[in-house]
Design a protein around this motif. Structure first.
Motif, PDB file in Angstrom:
ATOM      1  N   GLU A  20      36.070  56.493  12.413  1.00 48.45           N
ATOM      2  CA  GLU A  20      35.858  56.866  11.015  1.00 48.45           C
ATOM      3  C   GLU A  20      37.126  56.663  10.180  1.00 48.45           C
ATOM      4  O   GLU A  20      37.461  57.475   9.322  1.00 48.45           O
ATOM      5  N   GLY A  21      37.845  55.585  10.464  1.00 45.62           N
ATOM      6  CA  GLY A  21      39.043  55.244   9.706  1.00 45.62           C
ATOM      7  C   GLY A  21      40.295  56.005  10.089  1.00 45.62           C
ATOM      8  O   GLY A  21      41.357  55.791   9.512  1.00 45.62           O
ATOM      9  N   ASN A  22      40.199  56.896  11.064  1.00 42.63           N
ATOM     10  CA  ASN A  22      41.356  57.673  11.514  1.00 42.63           C
ATOM     11  C   ASN A  22      41.885  57.125  12.826  1.00 42.63           C
ATOM     12  O   ASN A  22      41.114  56.810  13.723  1.00 42.63           O
ATOM     13  N   HIS A  82      43.280  62.605  22.744  1.00 37.63           N
ATOM     14  CA  HIS A  82      43.911  61.964  21.593  1.00 37.63           C
ATOM     15  C   HIS A  82      44.056  62.954  20.438  1.00 37.63           C
ATOM     16  O   HIS A  82      43.292  63.919  20.343  1.00 37.63           O
ATOM     17  N   ILE A  83      45.005  62.688  19.551  1.00 37.77           N
ATOM     18  CA  ILE A  83      45.295  63.548  18.398  1.00 37.77           C
ATOM     19  C   ILE A  83      45.350  62.671  17.152  1.00 37.77           C
ATOM     20  O   ILE A  83      45.961  61.601  17.164  1.00 37.77           O
ATOM     21  N   ALA A  84      44.724  63.141  16.069  1.00 41.35           N
ATOM     22  CA  ALA A  84      44.737  62.428  14.794  1.00 41.35           C
ATOM     23  C   ALA A  84      45.444  63.280  13.737  1.00 41.35           C
ATOM     24  O   ALA A  84      45.652  64.484  13.930  1.00 41.35           O
ATOM     25  N   PHE A  85      45.785  62.641  12.618  1.00 39.84           N
ATOM     26  CA  PHE A  85      46.572  63.306  11.569  1.00 39.84           C
ATOM     27  C   PHE A  85      45.973  63.072  10.195  1.00 39.84           C
ATOM     28  O   PHE A  85      45.316  62.064   9.955  1.00 39.84           O
ATOM     29  N   TRP A  86      46.268  63.996   9.278  1.00 36.68           N
ATOM     30  CA  TRP A  86      45.868  63.880   7.884  1.00 36.68           C
ATOM     31  C   TRP A  86      46.750  64.805   7.061  1.00 36.68           C
ATOM     32  O   TRP A  86      47.822  65.184   7.511  1.00 36.68           O
ATOM     33  N   VAL A  89      50.292  63.425   6.317  1.00 39.07           N
ATOM     34  CA  VAL A  89      50.971  62.730   7.410  1.00 39.07           C
ATOM     35  C   VAL A  89      50.640  61.240   7.250  1.00 39.07           C
ATOM     36  O   VAL A  89      49.485  60.851   7.237  1.00 39.07           O
ATOM     37  N   GLU A  90      51.672  60.433   7.083  1.00 39.65           N
ATOM     38  CA  GLU A  90      51.479  58.999   6.873  1.00 39.65           C
ATOM     39  C   GLU A  90      51.254  58.302   8.213  1.00 39.65           C
ATOM     40  O   GLU A  90      52.063  58.434   9.125  1.00 39.65           O
ATOM     41  N   VAL A  91      50.164  57.593   8.310  1.00 38.32           N
ATOM     42  CA  VAL A  91      49.879  56.809   9.504  1.00 38.32           C
ATOM     43  C   VAL A  91      49.973  55.343   9.099  1.00 38.32           C
ATOM     44  O   VAL A  91      49.250  54.893   8.203  1.00 38.32           O
TER      45      VAL A  91
END
Length: 96
Positions: A20-22, A82-86, A89-91
């Motif tokens: 989903e774009g992350n 796994h870990i995602a950010f938002w 937080v710049e990816v």
């Protein structure tokens, strides 16, 4: 890919999983020194129960800025571990 907040690299990996774009970073590529547990939880109908971390860098806290699915549903199995950010937080892609 890198996840950066407050000028610090929180995570870096050549192999993220995109959902989903992350970008979901393998947990082993995330610097846990910048994460503190959060009591926040949520639910996704196709991924399952979601938990969060606060991102803390040099005394500044970004609440619930990282999330993960400890026991995702079978159809989301690829983001287990796994870990995602938002939340600011710049990816971004690295130049290396």
């Amino acid at each position: 890919m890198q996840a950066i907040w407050n000028d610090k690299v929180i995570a870096e990996s050549k192999e993220t999983v995109i959902v989903e774009g992350n970008h979901y970073f393998p947990a082993a590529t995330v610097n846990k020194d910048y994460l503190t547990p959060s009591d926040t939880t949520s639910f996704c109908g196709w991924k399952g129960d979601c938990s969060y971390y606060n991102v803390v860098v040099e005394g500044k806290e970004n609440p619930d800025a990282a999330w993960y699915y400890a026991d995702p549903y079978e159809r989301a199995e690829k983001i287990r571990g796994h870990i995602a950010f938002w939340k600011g937080v710049e990816v971004k892609e690295t130049n290396s």
